[in-house]
Structure formats: structure tokens, C-alpha cells
Design a protein around this motif. Structure first.
Motif, PDB file in Angstrom:
ATOM      1  N   LEU A 698       0.721  -1.247  -0.228  1.00 27.51           N
ATOM      2  CA  LEU A 698       0.003  -0.005  -0.036  1.00 27.51           C
ATOM      3  C   LEU A 698       0.945   1.310   0.120  1.00 27.51           C
ATOM      4  N   THR A 699       0.532   2.221  -0.790  1.00 27.65           N
ATOM      5  CA  THR A 699       1.023   3.475  -0.965  1.00 27.65           C
ATOM      6  C   THR A 699       0.245   4.785  -0.672  1.00 27.65           C
ATOM      7  N   GLU A 746      12.903  12.126   5.242  1.00 31.23           N
ATOM      8  CA  GLU A 746      13.219  11.828   6.354  1.00 31.23           C
ATOM      9  C   GLU A 746      11.986  11.187   7.533  1.00 31.23           C
ATOM     10  N   LEU A 747      10.942  12.024   7.342  1.00 30.47           N
ATOM     11  CA  LEU A 747       9.765  11.407   8.037  1.00 30.47           C
ATOM     12  C   LEU A 747       9.423   9.985   7.722  1.00 30.47           C
ATOM     13  N   ALA A 748       9.430   9.640   6.336  1.00 37.64           N
ATOM     14  CA  ALA A 748       8.960   8.233   5.911  1.00 37.64           C
ATOM     15  C   ALA A 748      10.016   7.202   6.166  1.00 37.64           C
ATOM     16  N   HIS A 749      11.249   7.610   6.232  1.00 38.33           N
ATOM     17  CA  HIS A 749      12.245   6.684   6.462  1.00 38.33           C
ATOM     18  C   HIS A 749      12.288   6.570   8.124  1.00 38.33           C
ATOM     19  N   ASN A 750      12.000   7.348   8.831  1.00 37.41           N
ATOM     20  CA  ASN A 750      11.818   7.304  10.138  1.00 37.41           C
ATOM     21  C   ASN A 750      10.762   6.274  10.720  1.00 37.41           C
ATOM     22  N   LEU A 751       9.712   6.238   9.622  1.00 32.24           N
ATOM     23  CA  LEU A 751       8.688   5.486  10.097  1.00 32.24           C
ATOM     24  C   LEU A 751       8.767   4.022   9.319  1.00 32.24           C
ATOM     25  N   ASP A 752      10.021   3.741   8.782  1.00 28.43           N
ATOM     26  CA  ASP A 752      10.312   2.572   7.882  1.00 28.43           C
ATOM     27  C   ASP A 752       9.614   2.574   6.424  1.00 28.43           C
ATOM     28  N   LEU A 753       9.390   3.653   5.956  1.00 27.29           N
ATOM     29  CA  LEU A 753       8.257   3.778   4.630  1.00 27.29           C
ATOM     30  C   LEU A 753       9.264   4.080   3.545  1.00 27.29           C
TER      31      LEU A 753
END
Length: 801
Positions: A698-699, A746-753
Motif C-alpha cells: 500500500l502506498t 526523512e519522516l517516511a524513513h523514520n517510519l520505515d516507509l
């Protein structure tokens, strides 16, 4: 040494002194404080040097010039207490230790039995096996601090060379003592600097919070948080004064390092403490309480032990010279809150009080403005929005509907017989009728819809979501709610109403046109005595074209006349195509290739979006099956709309399509716009969770243009974020867009996305995205959407493999 001493004895004595000197130097290296150093030196003298006893005395600067024992080894405490020495020039000050301190030179008593100066101590010394005594002055910072006394069991000890070695040891001890004091002074200075920095940081942080505060209670909570979490205090809270004498203060906000906010312990302190507290606060002065752990009589001693603080500071909060409360700060260390720190923290409290005063002034201004606005935009009789406010609400509704690509309705009501009631029963009864109508309307339409009073006997209902069918259903509900008679002056009168309906965008895209056409429809309903009517005025050319296209689109879906193009996605790290996005195209027989946004929006507004989505999914699965047969396992992305998420059969339809093609979950990735998810967050979460149970990828599409909160985002069971192209296309020319893109990554990577960027038009944008850490890109720099039959040729010719 006496002449009678043999050389072997002298060697033994020298070795004794050398061992003492060596041990003292080792002790100096290990010492962290004076008490340890003194005790360790005494131990070395006795246990390693082999002397009978050693002790260190400090020269006091009192009137009696006493010598206080600081450490001793070799004899018991009673003996040391019995020494009662002084360094004054009198009998008990003329012994070796007093003389060494007074003169600053080493002093030796070679034989206790014959030395008249040691008379006061002779008997005890003999009893304890002491025959000779050497006292060495300890000079620190140019002043004699005290003396090191070394006692030997043999007379005539301490020869010239031994004395020299022991004097060197005493000098080393004095040097070490001076070094320790210097270190302690440095630590104290560092502590003071740290304390001042903490206080300065506190004031800066508080001023920042005050500047950005919009409400008083959150400001107080933020101040307490800053004091504890950012500035390192143990606990902080704010109490406000109140008129209740049994509870003069009420806690407004609190934060604590251990999470326990206890305040003053619910009145556990005596009246004298509260009296002193109140006196300081009224005078605008801080109340400082230090070393609470070591002061059993302190009012806060027990709480300090329980909550782990050692010092407390109470600061007054005054607004317009009136005491409104206090700010209390607890510190972990006993020496906290010295004068400079208190001065800075008091200034900080004054800044906070100024901020509170400003917020209260602003609140009064907002309240006055709200009153003025209410008078301008609110109907005085019913409290409902008036016609002017309705125009504003329509403007807002149009803006939201345009962004979300959905319709809404305006219902215009007129109550019959209102003038007749006013003339017959009086205006008071007429007003009662209006109030009853307003109450019934508000109850029947629910909180998500707005009721407004348009005029003397006219009302409007703004239905922010829905088309003709939903508006007609609501009109029927309103007529039913108004069917029961209204009791006026003992009479039961029917409140007959006529309702006209205008729809956005079909009947108008501006507030005035919707109001006008809903009024026109109301007149149609009155003429036809039909209760309600949809606006039936002449449709403009665009509306007519939309109606025609709606029928054409339905036929194109049913006859499989649409086209599906595939836009490649490239993984930046590998420079390879990692998947595609399926994009629908429509080549109309008369109008040619239509813009996708135009007919997709038409499908959303006319209920055709779900059939269109299912056609795209089925066609994409067919192509994915063909590529699977060729050994290509890269996924195809398919978009789901807000309407699709509300379809109760969505999961059933998707499972049916997957079963038809024998598809695996990784064949297809679903993309959902942020605005679609936020339209109904609860339902969206349920649908996403169900899709995730199918192992679907899902995206969130068009991320950055919706209104999702971070708290909600982290709960969504999604795998990727796709940054909206409106930010990506401007990021090389607009610093704001670039910062937004970097922050989203950065936000997405912090949420493992995983992060996908769409709208990549040039190499500069692609390079910058790579520098920001973006994972996947798509756009015209990679390729425009390609028909399936051309995809393999394009890939062979491209550089993305």
C-alpha cells in the motif's frame, strides 16, 4: 640519627622514609577528595612506612587557634581526642604540631621522656608506645593549612636524611592538597557556569514558548516540560491562586523527571511554611530552599527524600501587580539556586507572567471580536448562521469540494403562512414558530450539515457531501420532521415548507449562483406543490457535455474501449526499473484523447469511479500475467479513490480479480491519495487493514497535499509514501519545496516507509532526490506513460537497466 645508631638502623630508617614517600605519591595519584587523601597518607605512614602513628591536623582560625584532627591511623579515636592541641604560643601550642603550624618549619621531639615541651601529652604517649614525634607543616596557597604528625616508637628517630625524605613527602601532600582544592574550585566554577547556562537556556526556551503561545494552559504545560526535559530540573509546576481558603492554590500544569507530580503534598506542611511562602510571594520575592536532604527540620525534607530533589525555588507570578500564582522548580543538587541562577530564573518567571498577561489581553480581544463577528454573521433570533455567513460557508465548501473532486448540495426552505401567523397571533408567536423550525431542522440534518436562516421565513441547509439522490433523501427527511403541527397560543398549526435543491458543480460553482438556483428550485416546488424540487433551469454547454460524456464513459467501460498506459518507476540505488504505474486513457470517438483528470473527475462525481477502477485493475492484472509468463515479476501500481474505499464490496471485487488471473499479492500495489484516506479516517483504516491482510503493498499517493496528522500516519498499515509532484517539480527552484521534500523523505524513513517521488522532469531534480535519500522516482525524466506493447522496446533502448 644518634651516634650510637648503627648503619644498618640508619638504612632501615631511610627505607622506612622512602616507603612512606613512595606510598604518599601513589596516594596522591588516586585521591579524589581531601578526606580520602588525608586518611590514605596516614595509612601509608603507618602500614607501609612502619611508623607507630600518623595524623593530620587542621589549623583553625578561631579565637582559640585550635588544631582539629582530620585523619589518623595507628591509635584509637580516644587518644586523638585527648591531644587537645592549639597552635597558639602557650603550653598546649608549644608541642611539635603547634610549633610546626605556628612557625611553618618542621618540628621534632626526639625523646618524649626528656622533652619538656611535650609534658601535657607525655603520659599518654608513653602508654601508647610513642618515643619520638615529627610534625611537618602543610603549606597551601602560601599559608600553613595544618600539619602532618608522624610518631615513632624509638627515641632519637628521624635522622637528617630521613627527615629530609619525610619533609619531601609532606611537601608532596601539601601540593596534592592544593591540587585537589584547585580541582574542586574548577568543578565549582564549572558547576556555576553550568547552572547559569541552564538558567539562561531556561529563559530562552520560556521566551520562545511565550512568543509562540496561543493559549494559556498549553503555555504553562510547555514551560514545565521545558524546565524538566530540556533544562534538567527535577520537577516543575505552576499553581494558580484561588479564592477557596481551604485550598488557596490549584495546580495548573506540572512535569517531573520521574513522572510523579505531587505538588506540595496536599497540605502536609505547617502554617509557618505557608506563611513564609505567602509573605515572599506577595512581596514579589523568590523563596529559596537548599540542601533539603540534609536538613531534617526543613518543611520539604520528607518530600525531597521521596521525590529525589535536594533544592527548591518558588517564584511569584504577577500580572498587573496582582499575584496570580507561583512557579515552583525542584533541583537534584543541594547547591542549586545560587544568587545568579535565582536572578535569571526570577527574570524568566517575570517573562512568563508577561506572556500570561499578553495571552489574557489577546483572549479578551478575541472574545470581543467573536462577539462582533457573531452579531454580524449570526441570526439574532435562532443563533443560526445568517445569509452573509452562509456565503462564507459556501465559499469554503466549494474550495474543499473542488480539491476533493466531489459534489455537494444546498437546500433552500421557505415556511408557508409565516406572515399570516404574525398578523393573527403576533410576532412573538411567529418567532416561536421560527425557533421551533430551527430546532427541528438542526436535529434532523445532524451535526455534519449546517442550517442557516436566510430571512424572515427562509432557511437553508448546506449538505457538504453528496449528490442529487442524497439531497432528495434529506429533503424528504426534513419534510417529515416538519409534518407534525406546532402549538401556538393553544392552536396546532402545520408548518408547511417548500424545498429547492441546487447541486455543486452541476448547478453552479459560486455561492451566489447556488443560492439563486436553490431559490429558483424552491419556487418550482411551490408552484408544483411537490414539497421539494431539484433545479431544472437551462444547463450550460459544459453541463450538457458532462451528461453526454457520462453516458459515453459508461459504454466505454462496458465495451473495453479504454486504454491502459504504464509509466516506469526507477529505483535510484540500482538505476533499474522496479515497477510501473497503470494510468487509464480514453480516446473518445468525437473528442479525441481526453485529459485523464477530466473523465476521472466525471467518474467520481457520477458514481462510475468504481467500475472504472475495476476495469483498470482487471486490465493491469491481465498485463501483469503476461509479463509474469515472460519472467518479469515487477509490480504494477493501481490507484484507489475515496469512493472505492467506501465500497463495501471492494475486498470481494479485488479477490475476485486476483482469482481470475491467479495473481499473487506482490503483482499489484495499491495507491491511495492522502485526501481520500482523510475523508473518513476510521473507515479508511479498516479498509487498509483488510487489504493488508491480503499481503497487498500500500502506498499513500499525493502525500503532502492532505491533512493527515503524524499520529494518524504512523498508525496506517502502509508501505510507501509518494510525494506529490507539486513539490517535486519545484524543488530545484524553490527552497521551500526542497525542504518539504527532504522532510517528507526523512519522516517516511523514520517510519520505515519507502519514498517515491513523482513528477521528476529533469536530471537536476533526480540528482537532488538521490542526495536526499529518495528511494524510487517516476516522471518524464524516466519516461512518459507507455502502451504495454511498446514497453519492452523502450526498456531495451533506455539507460534504466
Amino acid at each position: 640519627m644518634p651516634a650510637s645508631c648503627v648503619p644498618s638502623e640508619e638504612v632501615e630508617y631511610l627505607n622506612r622514609a622512602l616507603r612512606t614517600l613512595s606510598g604518599c605519591n601513589r596516594a596522591l595519584l588516586r585521591a579524589e577528595d581531601e578526606a580520602f587523601l588525608f586518611q590514605e597518607i596516614c595509612r601509608v605512614v603507618v602500614e607501609e612506612g612502619g611508623y607507630r602513628m600518623a595524623w593530620v591536623g587542621r589549623a583553625e582560625q578561631d579565637e582559640a587557634q585550635t588544631v582539629t584532627p582530620m585523619a589518623h591511623v595507628g591509635l584509637d579515636q580516644d587518644y586523638v581526642n585527648s591531644l587537645q592541641m592549639t597552635w597558639a604560643d602557650r603550653e598546649r601550642g608549644r608541642g611539635p604540631t603547634g610549633t610546626a603550624i605556628r612557625t611553618g618549619t618542621p618540628t621534632l621531639s626526639r625523646n618524649i621522656l626528656t622533652d619538656p615541651k611535650v609534658g601535657p601529652w607525655r603520659e599518654n604517649a608513653i602508654t601508647h608506645g610513642i618515643a619520638s614525634v615529627l610534625s611537618l607543616p602543610l603549606r597551601v596557597d602560601g599559608r600553613v593549612f595544618g600539619a602532618l604528625a608522624i610518631c615513632a616508637k624509638e627515641p632519637d628517630a628521624f635522622g637528617e636524611r630521613e627527615l629530609a625524605l619525610l619533609s619531601e613527602a609532606a611537601d608532596d601532600l601539601a601540593f596534592g592538597l592544593q591540587a585537589l582544592r584547585g580541582k574542586a574550585q574548577r568543578r565549582q566554577a564549572e558547576r556555576q557556569v553550568e547552572t547559569l547556562n541552564r538558567a539562561l537556556a531556561t529563559r530562552v526556551a520560556v521566551n520562545h514558548a511565550v512568543i509562540h503561545a496561543t493559549d494559556e494552559t498549553p503555555l504553562l504545560a510547555e514551560i514545565c516540560r521545558v524546565l524538566v526535559e530540556e533544562c534538567g530540573y527535577r520537577q516543575a509546576w505552576v499553581d494558580y491562586r484561588q479564592s477557596d481558603p481551604t485550598r488557596p492554590y490549584r495546580m495548573m500544569a506540572c512535569d517531573a523527571a520521574d513522572g510523579i507530580c505531587q505538588g506540595w503534598g496536599s497540605g502536609r506542611h505547617d502554617a509557618s511554611f505557608h506563611g513564609r511562602l505567602e509573605q515572599n510571594l506577595e512581596a514579589g520575592q523568590p523563596l529559596v530552599m537548599r540542601d533539603l536532604l540534609n536538613t531534617p527540620t526543613a518543611a520539604l525534607h520528607q518530600e525531597a527524600r521521596e521525590l529525589g530533589f535536594a533544592a527548591a525555588l518558588v517564584l511569584p507570578l504577577k500580572v498587573d501587580d496582582d499575584l496570580i500564582g507561583m512557579l515552583v522548580i525542584m533541583a537534584e543538587h543541594a547547591d542549586a539556586f545560587d544568587d545568579p541562577e535565582v536572578e535569571l530564573l526570577l527574570a524568566m518567571a517575570n517573562d512568563l507572567a508577561f506572556g500570561i498577561a499578553a495571552l489574557r489581553t489577546r483572549a479578551r480581544a478575541v472574545e470581543a471580536e467573536t462577539t462582533i463577528r457573531r452579531m454580524a454573521f449570526e441570526d439574532t433570533l435562532t443563533g443560526l448562521p445568517n445569509r452573509l455567513r452562509l456565503r462564507e460557508l459556501l465559499d469554503d465548501a466549494i474550495s474543499v469540494a473542488r480539491q476533493d473532486r466531489r459534489p455537494f448540495a444546498l437546500l433552500h426552505l421557505e415556511i408557508a403562512r409565516n406572515q399570516e401567523i404574525n398578523e393573527t397571533l403576533g410576532y412573538r408567536e411567529g418567532d416561536r414558530l421560527q425557533l421551533e423550525i430551527a430546532t427541528r431542522l438542526t436535529q434532523v440534518v445532524g451535526p455534519e450539515r449546517t442550517v442557516a436562516r436566510m430571512g424572515e421565513c427562509e432557511f437553508a441547509v448546506l449538505m457538504p457531501n453528496g449528490g442529487a439522490e442524497q439531497a432528495s433523501q434529506l429533503a424528504r427527511q426534513i419534510l417529515t420532521a416538519l409534518y407534525d403541527p406546532v402549538e401556538l397560543s393553544g392552536l396546532f398549526l402545520e408548518a408547511r415548507a417548500s424545498i429547492g435543491i441546487a447541486l455543486y458543480p452541476g448547478h453552479g460553482t459560486a455561492p451566489e449562483s447556488l443560492i439563486r438556483r436553490s431559490g429558483s428550485a424552491m419556487e418550482q416546488a411551490k408552484r408544483a406543490n411537490a414539497g421539494f424540487a431539484l433545479f431544472q433551469g437551462g444547463l450550460d454547454q459544459e453541463c450538457a457535455q458532462h451528461l453526454t460524456l457520462m453516458g459515453d464513459l459508461r459504454r466505454a467501460i462496458d465495451r473495453n474501449e479504454l486504454l491502459l498506459y504504464y509509466q516506469p518507476k526507477v529505483e535510484i540505488a540500482s538505476n533499474r526499473v522496479c515497477g510501473t504505474e497503470a494510468l487509464v486513457r480514453w480516446r473518445h470517438p468525437q473528442h479525441g484523447m481526453l485529459p485523464p483528470d477530466e473523465f476521472v473527475r466525471l467518474a467520481e462525481n457520477t458514481g462510475l469511479i468504481t467500475p472504472l477502477t475495476l476495469w483498470v485493475l482487471d486490465t493491469a492484472l491481465g498485463q501483469r500475467y503476461a509479463w509474469h509468463e515472460e519472467g518479469d515479476e515487477r509490480p504494477i501500481s493501481v490507484n484507489l479513490s475515496a469512493h472505492d474505499l467506501r465500497d463495501p464490496r471492494l475486498l470481494e471485487r479485488i479477490q475476485g480479480s486476483f482469482a481470475t488471473w491467479g495473481a499473487k499479492p506482490h503483482w499489484i500495489e495499491f495507491e491511495l491519495t492522502e485526501s481520500a484516506l482523510m475523508e473518513d479516517p476510521v473507515a479508511s483504516m479498516q479498509t487498509l487493514s483488510a487489504l493488508k491482510e491480503l499481503d497487498a503493498h500500500l502506498t499513500i499517493d499525493d502525500f503532502g497535499t492532505g491533512y493527515s496528522s503524524l499520529a494518524y500516519l504512523q498508525k496506517l498499515p502502509v508501505d510507501s509514501l509518494k510525494i506529490d509532484q507539486s513539490f517535486v517539480t519545484r524543488m530545484t527552484s524553490n527552497d521551500g519545496s526542497a525542504k518539504i521534500v527532504r522532510s517528507i523523505i526523512e519522516l517516511a524513513h523514520n517510519l520505515d516507509l519507502t519514498v517515491v517521488a513523482e513528477g521528476v522532469e529533469d536530471q537536476l531534480t533526480l540528482n537532488q532526490l538521490g542526495q536526499f535519500g529518495c528511494d524510487i522516482v517516476q516522471g518524464y525524466r524516466i519516461s512518459q506513460p507507455i502502451p504495454a506493447e511498446q514497453f519492452r522496446d523502450w526498456e531495451v533502448r533506455s539507460t534504466w537497466h
